[in-house]
Design an enzyme around this catalytic site. Structure first.
Site, short mmCIF file in Angstrom:
data_model
loop_
_atom_site.label_atom_id
_atom_site.label_comp_id
_atom_site.label_asym_id
_atom_site.label_seq_id
_atom_site.Cartn_x
_atom_site.Cartn_y
_atom_site.Cartn_z
N ARG A 67 0.48 -1.28 -0.13
CA ARG A 67 0.09 -0.19 0.05
C ARG A 67 0.67 1.96 -0.26
NH1 ARG A 67 -4.86 1.41 -0.46
NH2 ARG A 67 -4.73 3.01 1.71
N PHE A 75 -0.86 5.34 11.71
CA PHE A 75 -1.15 3.92 10.69
C PHE A 75 -0.63 4.06 9.09
CE2 PHE A 75 -4.72 5.87 13.67
CZ PHE A 75 -4.83 4.85 13.99
N GLU A 76 -1.23 4.63 8.53
CA GLU A 76 0.21 4.35 6.96
C GLU A 76 0.22 5.61 6.02
OE1 GLU A 76 -1.84 1.69 3.75
OE2 GLU A 76 -3.29 3.18 3.48
N GLN A 77 1.88 5.73 6.73
CA GLN A 77 3.15 6.83 6.48
C GLN A 77 3.47 5.69 5.27
OE1 GLN A 77 5.91 10.17 8.54
NE2 GLN A 77 4.60 8.02 9.44
#
Length: 543
Positions: free
Chosen positions: A354, A377-379
């Site tokens: 991702r 979270f999503e870095q």
């Protein structure tokens, strides 16, 4: 001339070393906190030369740290070998602030360190820093510190009642559960904050080493022993085997939390974490590193440092067959392979597809802009450890932002409160620009500073970005692919704040500094950035 062990043996962010020998091979497992994959394992055959070979916690069934606060995640693993298997015990800590820690302990196994490791078996959540001891009668024992959210404590109100002694309980491998009574076997010394337990057995004695004093400048390795595994334990004559807490002049500070190991011919060594503070602010810009000390057994049946006293040494004798470690090399990553080079990690997520790809565009690392820099979270941030007080890092990036919400570039990163980033973005009047986003320790708000203002207009196309760190100072540079000369951007920044002690302070965070590449897109369109290369080179400090 005989080779010497030069400390730290694992420079840069490599804390809480658990050491294990199997035949002529030595392995050290260290904490990785919120960085993915989890747990670093280095290998050596002579205790001098070490090579990173594995990070075993690499898939969602083993580890998912999305949402874990900074300095949470994987704390203090324990690596051991028994019954033809390697055993790895670890904690995933889900909370940092307040009275609670929410620390969950697991066991994974593998037939070889570089093999695929099993899915985890859950053990308990009573506290962090677990370890597994394999007794010579075939029984296995699980230890961890106990976390207490109340003011009452085991052992009579120590300095920090939250650190509520060392728990011991038998582990049944057949049922894969803890069995029998749980016993609090050790309250620690008067130093307090007892954690990091490791057991070993010698001449009928059970020896217990623990970490005490917190992981800052009062840190220590404390030692005790007992004829029975569940105690009572008597304290070492010096209480502490290793500590620099009363020696501010020592080169290796913050010394504590380690494990005992013997060579095949019976020589004794003990690992420990340490920090090397830079003057004048006494900040450890390389985080907590791993060191190794030569030890001796004396007639009283206690272990002591071979150099005498309790203060760790930078240079200690190595085994006779050891060879000198080579000087640091220039590390170039061209991203020509389908796998990320081993020196790199990312943050928290078990779904790296991702945030990056090495196959989307041949010879490039593509980062997909996700959440903001500093997200829990999503870095999209891929980076390597800073291993030298002075270094230069460079990259070549292709990035075509359409809005100021899309930024990609080069960063000196510690956590969401401590980073400097050189980013390419789009400005509404200047067009495509290179600028600086900085958070120089602003806790708890994480507010940004913009040392280069709105930035400098740059042409379209590939852009080279660089940073030079000289001890406490950082300078950013840029140039187009066709330019001969680098252009300075922004003032000299405080590189020393990218450290354990920076911002929140000594015990507010305890990981380490990274140099790497980032991309974010807070518009939600996942604008990609393509990085053609990344170089890291140790340099000599000025002045």
């Amino acid at each position: 001339m005989a080779a010497m062990i030069r400390n730290p043996i694992l420079p840069g962010f490599n804390p809480d070393p658990s050491i294990c020998r199997v035949g002529d091979d030595y392995y050290i497992a260290t904490s990785t906190f919120e960085w993915y994959p989890g747990v670093q394992i280095h290998h050596s055959r002579d205790l001098v030369n070490w090579r990173l070979i594995r990070r075993p916690l690499e898939r969602a069934s083993q580890l998912d740290m999305r949402g874990n606060p900074d300095s949470c995640g994987i704390w203090a693993p324990c690596l051991s070998y028994c019954d033809g298997l390697f055993w790895l015990v670890y904690t995933d800590v889900k909370r940092f602030d307040g009275n609670f820690k929410d620390a969950h302990n697991y066991i994974v196994t593998a037939e070889g360190v570089e093999a695929t490791w099993s899915d985890p078996v859950y053990v308990n959540s009573s506290g962090f820093d677990p370890s597994l001891f394999h007794d010579d009668d075939g029984r296995k024992w699980f230890l961890n510190m106990q976390w207490n959210h109340r003011p009452e404590s085991f052992g009579g109100s120590p300095k920090s009642p939250a650190f509520d002694g060392i728990l011991l309980q038998e582990w049944d491998e057949r049922t894969r559960k803890l069995v029998g009574p749980v016993k609090n076997i050790f309250a620690g010394s008067s130093l307090g904050l007892v954690e990091g337990p490791h057991l070993f057995k010698r001449d009928g004695w059970y020896y217990l080493t623990v970490a005490e004093g917190g992981t800052g400048y009062d840190h220590a390795v404390t030692m005790a022993r007992s004829r029975a595994i569940d105690g009572p334990y008597e304290m070492h004559p010096n209480a502490h085997l290793i500590t620099s807490k009363n020696h501010p002049e020592a080169a290796l500070q913050r010394a504590g939390h380690g494990q005992y190991v013997e060579t095949p011919d019976g020589q004794a060594y003990h690992t420990h974490l340490c920090g090397r503070p830079l003057p004048p602010y006494r900040r450890c810009t390389l985080g907590r590193e791993t060191a190794l000390q030569k030890c001796v057994w004396r007639e009283d049946g206690w272990l002591y440092l071979g150099s005498g006293g309790v203060v760790p040494e930078v240079s200690v004798p190595a085994p006779a067959h050891a060879i000198a470690a080579p000087p640091p090399a220039v590390i170039e990553s061209d991203f020509d392979e389908p796998e990320l080079p081993l020196e790199f990690q990312w943050l928290r997520t078990p779904a790296p597809e991702r945030i990056f790809s090495l196959t989307w565009r041949e010879g490039h690392l593509r980062l997909f802009g996700r959440e903001s820099i500093g997200s829990w979270f999503e870095q999209a941030l891929v980076a390597r450890r800073q291993e030298h007080h002075s270094f230069r890092a460079e990259t070549l990036v292709e990035f075509a932002p359409e809005t100021y919400q899309q930024v990609a570039g080069l960063t000196h990163y510690y956590n969401r409160h401590k980073f400097h980033a050189l980013g390419i973005t789009r400005h509404e009047t200047l067009g495509r620009v290179v600028t600086i986003l900085s958070c120089p320790g602003d806790f708890p708000h994480g507010r940004l500073a913009f040392p280069a203002g709105s930035g400098v207009a740059i042409p379209e196309g590939p852009t080279r970005l660089a940073m030079e760190v000289r001890d406490n100072d950082l300078q950013f540079f840029w140039r187009t692919k066709a330019d001969d000369d680098w252009k300075v951007i922004g003032p000299v920044l405080d590189a020393g704040v990218i450290s354990d002690e920076g911002g929140r302070g000594e015990h507010g965070s305890f990981t380490g500094a990274f140099a790497g590449m980032f991309a974010f897109d807070t518009s939600g369109n996942a604008m990609p950035a393509d990085f053609d290369r990344f170089g890291y080179e140790a340099t000599t400090a000025q002045g």
